[in-house]
Write an enzyme that holds these catalytic residues in place. Sequence first.
Site, PDB file in Angstrom:
ATOM      1  N   THR A 350       0.836  -1.197   0.000  1.00 45.44           N
ATOM      2  CA  THR A 350       0.000   0.000   0.000  1.00 45.44           C
ATOM      3  C   THR A 350       0.868   1.244   0.000  1.00 45.44           C
ATOM      4  O   THR A 350       0.639   2.192  -0.773  1.00 45.44           O
ATOM      5  CB  THR A 350      -0.923   0.009   1.234  1.00 45.44           C
ATOM      6  OG1 THR A 350      -1.712  -1.180   1.249  1.00 45.44           O
ATOM      7  CG2 THR A 350      -1.827   1.222   1.238  1.00 45.44           C
ATOM      8  N   ASP A 403      -8.260   3.314  -0.821  1.00 45.53           N
ATOM      9  CA  ASP A 403      -7.064   3.988  -0.299  1.00 45.53           C
ATOM     10  C   ASP A 403      -6.560   5.098  -1.215  1.00 45.53           C
ATOM     11  O   ASP A 403      -5.361   5.224  -1.475  1.00 45.53           O
ATOM     12  CB  ASP A 403      -5.934   2.983  -0.043  1.00 45.53           C
ATOM     13  CG  ASP A 403      -6.225   2.050   1.115  1.00 45.53           C
ATOM     14  OD1 ASP A 403      -7.305   2.166   1.705  1.00 45.53           O
ATOM     15  OD2 ASP A 403      -5.373   1.213   1.415  1.00 45.53           O
ATOM     16  N   ASP A 424     -12.084   2.983   2.500  1.00 46.46           N
ATOM     17  CA  ASP A 424     -11.036   3.665   3.286  1.00 46.46           C
ATOM     18  C   ASP A 424     -10.312   4.720   2.454  1.00 46.46           C
ATOM     19  O   ASP A 424      -9.083   4.841   2.508  1.00 46.46           O
ATOM     20  CB  ASP A 424     -10.015   2.648   3.815  1.00 46.46           C
ATOM     21  CG  ASP A 424     -10.651   1.500   4.574  1.00 46.46           C
ATOM     22  OD1 ASP A 424     -11.748   1.681   5.119  1.00 46.46           O
ATOM     23  OD2 ASP A 424     -10.032   0.415   4.621  1.00 46.46           O
ATOM     24  N   ARG A 492     -14.303   3.826   9.563  1.00 42.24           N
ATOM     25  CA  ARG A 492     -14.165   2.664  10.442  1.00 42.24           C
ATOM     26  C   ARG A 492     -12.783   2.724  11.092  1.00 42.24           C
ATOM     27  O   ARG A 492     -11.841   3.328  10.554  1.00 42.24           O
ATOM     28  CB  ARG A 492     -14.348   1.362   9.660  1.00 42.24           C
ATOM     29  CG  ARG A 492     -13.364   1.145   8.521  1.00 42.24           C
ATOM     30  CD  ARG A 492     -13.560  -0.211   7.891  1.00 42.24           C
ATOM     31  NE  ARG A 492     -12.655  -0.446   6.771  1.00 42.24           N
ATOM     32  CZ  ARG A 492     -12.434  -1.647   6.231  1.00 42.24           C
ATOM     33  NH1 ARG A 492     -13.046  -2.722   6.710  1.00 42.24           N
ATOM     34  NH2 ARG A 492     -11.607  -1.777   5.207  1.00 42.24           N
ATOM     35  N   TRP A 494      -9.345   1.824  11.783  1.00 40.01           N
ATOM     36  CA  TRP A 494      -8.217   1.025  11.305  1.00 40.01           C
ATOM     37  C   TRP A 494      -7.313   0.600  12.462  1.00 40.01           C
ATOM     38  O   TRP A 494      -6.820  -0.510  12.503  1.00 40.01           O
ATOM     39  CB  TRP A 494      -7.446   1.860  10.277  1.00 40.01           C
ATOM     40  CG  TRP A 494      -6.264   1.177   9.660  1.00 40.01           C
ATOM     41  CD1 TRP A 494      -6.096  -0.169   9.481  1.00 40.01           C
ATOM     42  CD2 TRP A 494      -5.104   1.801   9.119  1.00 40.01           C
ATOM     43  NE1 TRP A 494      -4.895  -0.414   8.852  1.00 40.01           N
ATOM     44  CE2 TRP A 494      -4.260   0.776   8.620  1.00 40.01           C
ATOM     45  CE3 TRP A 494      -4.689   3.129   8.996  1.00 40.01           C
ATOM     46  CZ2 TRP A 494      -3.028   1.048   8.018  1.00 40.01           C
ATOM     47  CZ3 TRP A 494      -3.481   3.405   8.389  1.00 40.01           C
ATOM     48  CH2 TRP A 494      -2.649   2.369   7.922  1.00 40.01           C
TER      49      TRP A 494
END
Length: 586
Positions: A350, A403, A424, A492, A494
Amino acid sequence: MIMSDQFKYFFAITDKQPNLSNKRKKLFLAAFASILLASVLAGIIVGVKSRNSTSDNSGPETITVSDAHTIVKSACSSTFYPDLCYSTVTSHPEVTTKVKNIKNVIELAVNITVTAVEKSYFQIKKLTTRKGLTKREITAVHDCHQMISETLHELLDVIKELEDYYQTKKSLRQHANDLKTLMSSAITNQETCFDGFSHDGADKKVRKELDKGERRVEKMCSNALAMICNMTSRDLADEMKLTGRKLKEDEYTEWPVWSSAGDRRLLQSATVRPDVVVATDCSGNYRTVAEAVAAAPSHSSRRYVIRIKAGVYHENVEVPATKTNIMFVGDGRKNTIITGSRSVKGGSTTFNSATVAVVGDRFLARDITFQNTAGPSGHQAVALRVSSDLSAFYQCDMLGYQDTLYVHRGRQFFINSYIAGTVDFIFGNAEAVFQNCDIHARRPGPGQKNMVTAQGRTDPNQNTGIVIQKCRIGATSDLQPVRWSFPTYLGRPWKEYSRTVVMQSTISDVIHPAGWFEWQGNFALNTLFYGEYQNTGAGAGTSGRVKWGGFKVITSSSDVQRFAAGRFIGGGWWLRATGFPFFLGL
């Protein structure tokens, strides 16, 4: 303390500051010399008795072992790992000559942490010779190398900041903000290293090998942060008692000390004059953005402007830590587009998937689109990663799916920008404030849910979080007609102490009535902090919101003021230097 030849070599091969070892020796010598000079420095402080009493170095050159251990135990009592704190500091051979107060304990603890970070590097280095590593695991090892380098720089800056704690160049509040940001970033770096080894079974085996060393470093950083919070909070409270007034956030309007007169004229002008021009048609100095960044001066003391002419730039760009004060200026967000397609599905981490990754401090960008086109099937695929402290973005687009925008670490500000994604799509552990932005969920892959945010705070003392203020949260045109088939939530958790505040914003009916969604079971539901304040729109009603212990409907302006840009990112003393519009309060 002198770095080993192996570690000097590490900095050479990772393209970090070549003179780091000399810098470190100078900083350490200065830190130790300050013990002898601090009584003189303390005299500079006028009228603030608390700072002298809690943080000065006056007293005998050495004290008894018992007295030193008592000071250390008292300082360590504010930490989450007091036994580790006490044992590491008191085992240092020079504890009786260096410890006379809490500041000395912090300085010694940070120096010890530096040594621990060096040791963790050699553990990771062993992995590079292992056969059978996947492409992503090799990339993850590289990510960890970078995180170690950045952590060392941050710890060295903490040492320097503690040396300057007596100086009047910056206010006590500014010292406190800088120290907390540096230590918060150091903790984030350890988590980032771990996160690179979390995508499949083989990754998790490597992660387990790193666990002991990296977790120890993270705990040591946590201890230093806790002691810094304790010391600065006490000093700020005592300073307020002595001065008789609390400084309002909007009173911080001076230009920061690192902003030159030339920078001020440049950023206040209607047109920003570039140092170099990037153009795909060869009409500029360079054809790629990466070439222009590579040619930019290192550690620039003035603003260096790279104009990126209209065009689509298919490249991955990194602005490294050595390139400070860089500014990207495009020809309009619809015309200047930097695009890439790296993704976790394609074998990247990521962290490394970012089309544009910004590390050098005080980065600015305006009128540009940052894009990742991997699509919803690519899983994590970052368009823009920001690891730059005191960075700001004006009239920029960040387009992706899962992301999209990685607000990794440091103080960050986004205004009049557009962020679109699915899962996210704003995530990370920076101190990030979004003002007057359009934040839109788009159509995800089959069976997916949209999460606007996934904030990654792991320590309750970290001054990190995501603040969305006076923005518009809605849906893109592809999601709008099918929005009932793809639930969308504000965020949410993480990480365990995830913190996000949505205030004074317009929320459309794309947001599910529950507002927020679990990460996994009951994880973090009582330790997170999610707040909503004075929002409007069809999706802003709070009667159906989650009933978690960490969720709050904020009703008092005084309670929410700490999340305004003036206080949360110390905006009053640096946002003016960006030349971008901003507001500090509610």
